[in-house]
Design a protein around this motif. Structure first.
Motif, PDB file in Angstrom:
ATOM      1  N   TYR A   1      11.686  -1.304  -0.161  1.00 21.27           N
ATOM      2  CA  TYR A   1      11.863  -2.008  -1.453  1.00 21.27           C
ATOM      3  C   TYR A   1      13.312  -1.448  -1.757  1.00 21.27           C
ATOM      4  CZ  TYR A   1      12.145  -2.868  -6.347  1.00 21.27           C
ATOM      5  OH  TYR A   1      12.211  -3.179  -7.641  1.00 21.27           O
ATOM      6  N   ARG A   2      13.719  -0.031  -1.681  1.00 24.36           N
ATOM      7  CA  ARG A   2      14.719   0.645  -1.940  1.00 24.36           C
ATOM      8  C   ARG A   2      16.179  -0.138  -0.974  1.00 24.36           C
ATOM      9  NH1 ARG A   2      17.127   3.862   1.122  1.00 24.36           N
ATOM     10  NH2 ARG A   2      15.136   4.591   2.296  1.00 24.36           N
ATOM     11  N   ILE A   3      15.773  -0.226   0.300  1.00 28.35           N
ATOM     12  CA  ILE A   3      16.645  -0.700   1.217  1.00 28.35           C
ATOM     13  C   ILE A   3      17.156  -2.145   0.790  1.00 28.35           C
ATOM     14  CG2 ILE A   3      16.999  -1.552   3.604  1.00 28.35           C
ATOM     15  CD1 ILE A   3      15.086   1.001   4.410  1.00 28.35           C
TER      16      ILE A   3
ATOM     17  N   CYS B   1      20.499   1.971  -0.557  1.00 35.44           N
ATOM     18  CA  CYS B   1      20.181   1.346   0.587  1.00 35.44           C
ATOM     19  C   CYS B   1      20.101   2.369   1.634  1.00 35.44           C
ATOM     20  CB  CYS B   1      21.269   0.450   1.265  1.00 35.44           C
ATOM     21  SG  CYS B   1      20.794  -0.454   2.535  1.00 35.44           S
ATOM     22  N   VAL B   2      20.836   3.166   1.776  1.00 31.90           N
ATOM     23  CA  VAL B   2      20.721   4.364   3.069  1.00 31.90           C
ATOM     24  C   VAL B   2      20.055   5.520   2.654  1.00 31.90           C
ATOM     25  CG1 VAL B   2      23.151   3.784   4.254  1.00 31.90           C
ATOM     26  CG2 VAL B   2      23.043   5.502   2.556  1.00 31.90           C
ATOM     27  N   GLY B   3      19.832   5.694   1.023  1.00 32.83           N
ATOM     28  CA  GLY B   3      18.920   6.788   0.635  1.00 32.83           C
ATOM     29  C   GLY B   3      19.793   7.884   0.469  1.00 32.83           C
ATOM     30  N   LEU B   4      21.168   7.999   0.044  1.00 35.10           N
ATOM     31  CA  LEU B   4      21.675   9.385  -0.234  1.00 35.10           C
ATOM     32  C   LEU B   4      21.977   9.346  -1.921  1.00 35.10           C
ATOM     33  CD1 LEU B   4      24.441   9.443   2.520  1.00 35.10           C
ATOM     34  CD2 LEU B   4      22.479  11.213   2.187  1.00 35.10           C
ATOM     35  N   GLY B   5      21.658  10.284  -2.394  1.00 35.60           N
ATOM     36  CA  GLY B   5      21.859  10.421  -3.942  1.00 35.60           C
ATOM     37  C   GLY B   5      21.095   9.202  -4.373  1.00 35.60           C
TER      38      GLY B   5
ATOM     39  N   PRO C   1      13.210   7.679  -3.463  1.00 34.35           N
ATOM     40  CA  PRO C   1      13.585   7.153  -2.210  1.00 34.35           C
ATOM     41  C   PRO C   1      12.608   6.559  -1.266  1.00 34.35           C
ATOM     42  CG  PRO C   1      14.181   9.286  -2.000  1.00 34.35           C
ATOM     43  CD  PRO C   1      13.476   8.852  -3.461  1.00 34.35           C
ATOM     44  N   GLY C   2      11.405   7.057  -1.205  1.00 34.53           N
ATOM     45  CA  GLY C   2      10.485   6.747  -0.342  1.00 34.53           C
ATOM     46  C   GLY C   2      10.724   7.026   1.070  1.00 34.53           C
ATOM     47  N   ARG C   3      10.354   6.425   2.092  1.00 31.54           N
ATOM     48  CA  ARG C   3      10.644   6.677   3.542  1.00 31.54           C
ATOM     49  C   ARG C   3      12.090   6.051   3.921  1.00 31.54           C
ATOM     50  NH1 ARG C   3       6.336   9.136   6.918  1.00 31.54           N
ATOM     51  NH2 ARG C   3       4.928   9.701   5.259  1.00 31.54           N
TER      52      ARG C   3
END
Length: 141
Positions: free
Chosen positions: A15-17, A63-67, A117-119
């Motif tokens: 979902y985050r991506i 998208c990449v999960g940083l910050g 962020p999840g996985r």
């Protein structure tokens, strides 16, 4: 325990991506005229150009999960601003004023900020600490 619980972190990550990717694409469209945009926004114009920069930067970070949480809050806030100050004056409901994307991104990013962020997030990677090897004291006999 619900039978879908084992997949929870994976679905949150996906979902985050997707949300981050779509948000970044929205910024790319406005800044660079990609994806069928009729024109670009002139550099530095308020609020459009700045909103597009926030969309691009925060979208990539989400998208990449940083910050992720900080980027999601910032992106959500920018979409709340867009809705209340750009779209709302032309009509009350998002379907009337063209603010569907702003409202959806606002709430979607706020959800990411709260659930994390999840996985599949780069922020979840273990950071290996550099440790200097202890120097061997030379033994003099």
């Amino acid at each position: 325990m619900h039978r879908l619980d084992p997949a929870r972190d994976h679905v949150i990550g996906l979902y985050r991506i997707v949300i981050g990717f779509l948000f970044a694409c929205h910024g790319l469209k406005s800044l660079f005229g990609l994806f069928g945009a009729k024109s670009t926004i002139p550099v530095g114009t308020w609020p459009g150009w700045w909103a597009a920069v926030i969309q691009l930067v925060c979208g990539v970070l989400v998208c990449v999960g940083l910050g992720t949480r900080v980027a999601a809050v910032l992106g959500s806030g920018s979409m709340a601003y867009a809705y209340f100050f750009v779209h709302l004056p032309t009509g009350l409901f998002p379907i009337q004023n063209g603010g569907e994307a702003a409202a959806l991104f606002c709430w979607a990013l706020l959800l990411v900020a709260f659930v994390g962020p999840g996985r599949f997030a780069l922020g979840n990677l273990p950071i290996r600490q550099r440790t200097s090897e202890p120097t061997r004291a030379s033994a003099t006999v």
